[in-house]
Structure formats: C-alpha cells, structure tokens
Design an enzyme around this catalytic site. Sequence first.
Site, PDB file in Angstrom:
ATOM      1  N   LYS A  94      42.400  58.026  33.486  1.00 17.40           N
ATOM      2  CA  LYS A  94      41.989  58.184  34.828  1.00 17.40           C
ATOM      3  C   LYS A  94      42.398  59.726  35.345  1.00 17.40           C
ATOM      4  CE  LYS A  94      44.065  53.567  36.002  1.00 17.40           C
ATOM      5  NZ  LYS A  94      45.036  52.654  36.510  1.00 17.40           N
ATOM      6  N   GLN A 104      50.925  53.362  38.168  1.00 22.04           N
ATOM      7  CA  GLN A 104      50.692  52.523  37.045  1.00 22.04           C
ATOM      8  C   GLN A 104      51.537  51.558  36.630  1.00 22.04           C
ATOM      9  OE1 GLN A 104      47.692  52.975  35.465  1.00 22.04           O
ATOM     10  NE2 GLN A 104      47.705  51.507  34.325  1.00 22.04           N
ATOM     11  N   ASP A 158      44.548  51.367  44.675  1.00 26.18           N
ATOM     12  CA  ASP A 158      44.536  50.255  43.976  1.00 26.18           C
ATOM     13  C   ASP A 158      44.001  49.143  44.731  1.00 26.18           C
ATOM     14  OD1 ASP A 158      44.562  50.461  41.075  1.00 26.18           O
ATOM     15  OD2 ASP A 158      46.675  50.784  41.126  1.00 26.18           O
TER      16      ASP A 158
HETATM   17  N1  GUN Z   1      47.703  48.249  34.916  1.00 21.79           N
HETATM   18  C1  GUN Z   1      46.678  47.567  34.659  1.00 21.79           C
HETATM   19  N2  GUN Z   1      45.653  47.599  35.138  1.00 21.79           N
HETATM   20  C2  GUN Z   1      45.959  48.303  36.297  1.00 21.79           C
HETATM   21  C3  GUN Z   1      45.308  48.889  37.422  1.00 21.79           C
HETATM   22  O1  GUN Z   1      44.218  48.466  37.857  1.00 21.79           O
HETATM   23  N3  GUN Z   1      46.261  49.488  38.427  1.00 21.79           N
HETATM   24  C4  GUN Z   1      47.479  49.838  38.138  1.00 21.79           C
HETATM   25  N4  GUN Z   1      48.022  50.538  39.163  1.00 21.79           N
HETATM   26  N5  GUN Z   1      47.932  49.449  37.017  1.00 21.79           N
HETATM   27  C5  GUN Z   1      47.362  48.863  36.245  1.00 21.79           C
END
Ligand code: GUN
Length: 296
Positions: free
Chosen positions: A57, A101, A124
């Site tokens: 990311k 995350q 998100d």
């Molecule tokens: N963990 C696995 N997929 C995601 C996601 O799309 N966003 C976040 N914040 N954590 C994750």
Amino acid sequence: MAVQSSILLDGKQLAQQMQGALAQKIRHLLPQVGRPPGLAVLMVGDNPASAAYVRNKERACERVGMVSFGHHFPADVSQAELAAVIRQLNQDDRVDGILVQLPLPKHLDAEALLYEILPDKDVDGLHPANLGRLVRKEPGLKSCTPAGVMQLLASYGLDPQGKHAVVVGRSILVGKPLALMLLDANATVTMAHSKTPDLKATALNADILVAAVGQPQIITADMVKPGAIVIDVGINRILDSMGKAHLVGDVDFERVKSVASHITPVPGGVGAMTVAMLLENATWSYCQRCKASYNE
Ligand code: GUN
C-alpha cells in the site's frame, strides 16, 4: 476433446491502469490544491502478511504521487495510544485517508478504533457511517475489496444484472458489503456461510460465484456451474511438501478454470484491486476535502 479454459480476470493489469490514471489526476490537481493527497497507515506488531500488505500500500501510494504517513506500533501498544494517534490524524490537514491494518492483536478492540476514524477519512469504508451510506445507496467511501470486485467485473463487461450471485462468506470486510453492491447492480444475491446446510447445491446455482471465506481451495470444480464467473477473494498462505510457502485462494484454481467462463487468479486478481481502490478512495476523499473536482 480439448478442455475449455476460462478467461482470466486480470486484476493486476487493471490495477496498474487505474494507478496510471490516478497518477495523472493527482499531477493535474496538485497545482490547484497546493499539496498532494496523504494516506496514513497504522500497523501494529509484525504479522508478516500484514507487513507485506502495508508495504504494498505504501509503495503504491508513492507511485501515484501520494504521501504515505506510516505509523508502525509494537504488538503491545495500548488502545488509548492508538486512539490518540487516530484523533491526531483526524485533525491533520495533510491526511486525507486513515486506515488501520487488520487483524489487530487480541488485546485491542478493532471496532472501537474504527469508530474513532473520521468517516470522511475512512478510506477502508469500514466506519458504520460509511457502511450505512452503502446500505442507503448514498455517495460515500466504499470498502476497497468489494469495490475492486465490482470494478473488475465492469471492466470485462460482466454485468451482474439478471444474474444469480452467490457470495460465500459474510465478513464485514468483504461478504456483506459485496452482497449489497451486487444487489444494487441488480443481481439476485444469495449469501452462503459456514452454517449453510448444502454449500455445494447453493454454489451450483451461481452465475457469479464469490469465495470470500479464507479457507484454502474450499471451492472445488464440482461446486461450480459450467460457464459461471468465479471471483476468488481468498489469500491463504500454505506450505507444500517441501515446506515452501505458497499463496492460494479459496478456489481450486487449476480445476475450476476448466469449468468457469471467467476466473480471478491468486495472486494477481482481487488483491491487486484492493490496493487500487484504496488509492481511488484516498483521492476521492482528497477532492471532497479540498473542494476539487474528482471527475475532471
Ligand atoms: N486486512 C486484510 N484486508 C484488509 C483491508 O482491506 N483493510 C484493512 N485495513 N486490513 C485488511
């Protein structure tokens, strides 16, 4: 007779195209706004899968001309400390998007932290205000993985209208929001989960079959209607007989690909789209916050 093989839904390629377009959009907006978009990523502990996602990311951010503000905390960080950092980021004008995350270590209450994020910076799409907007079909930040699935279908001209979509998995991150998005696209939607009595019979009804369970290769070829579109959201790390780690999805790709009309690979399918949608969301939030036009 030669075995038919399905068309690959190439999320990696589409994500690259989207990131190219976003980079151009950000270059164009920069002189007008006077600063680049900013994304803050909060990561706790050193779970290797999470660390790899966060690295992806942050790199993608920099590729499109966004600033990433990484906040990496030790595994024993307190709830209060994390909440305080989120509140500070809510007030920081350089930050257009905040994400925590997941998963978090057991002593932390992830839900309470998601509630702390200002809904307009919730890239998100997991804050209840944004999930509520999705239910009500109002504009707002949408969960990245489900939005990525919808974008991937659209880019291949696969219209859910009139189709029967079966979503296997009911998580708040993927299954529930994706079922709503497919419903809004006029699919007839069934949600299946671990308590569904006959998963195979349900899956066999699907014109669009989505696997979002997190169990390696749970969807086998005998569960797929010939010609169905198969979307694999799973990313599972398994060890082979030599002890070497591999990434596999929730779908038995090698066998299902000769039954389905279209299929997403793992990796290179839905996962790449999640990152692209995150960057789209952060740019959308930047435009909203700076009163710039997103669609120029
Ligand atoms: N963990 C696995 N997929 C995601 C996601 O799309 N966003 C976040 N914040 N954590 C994750």
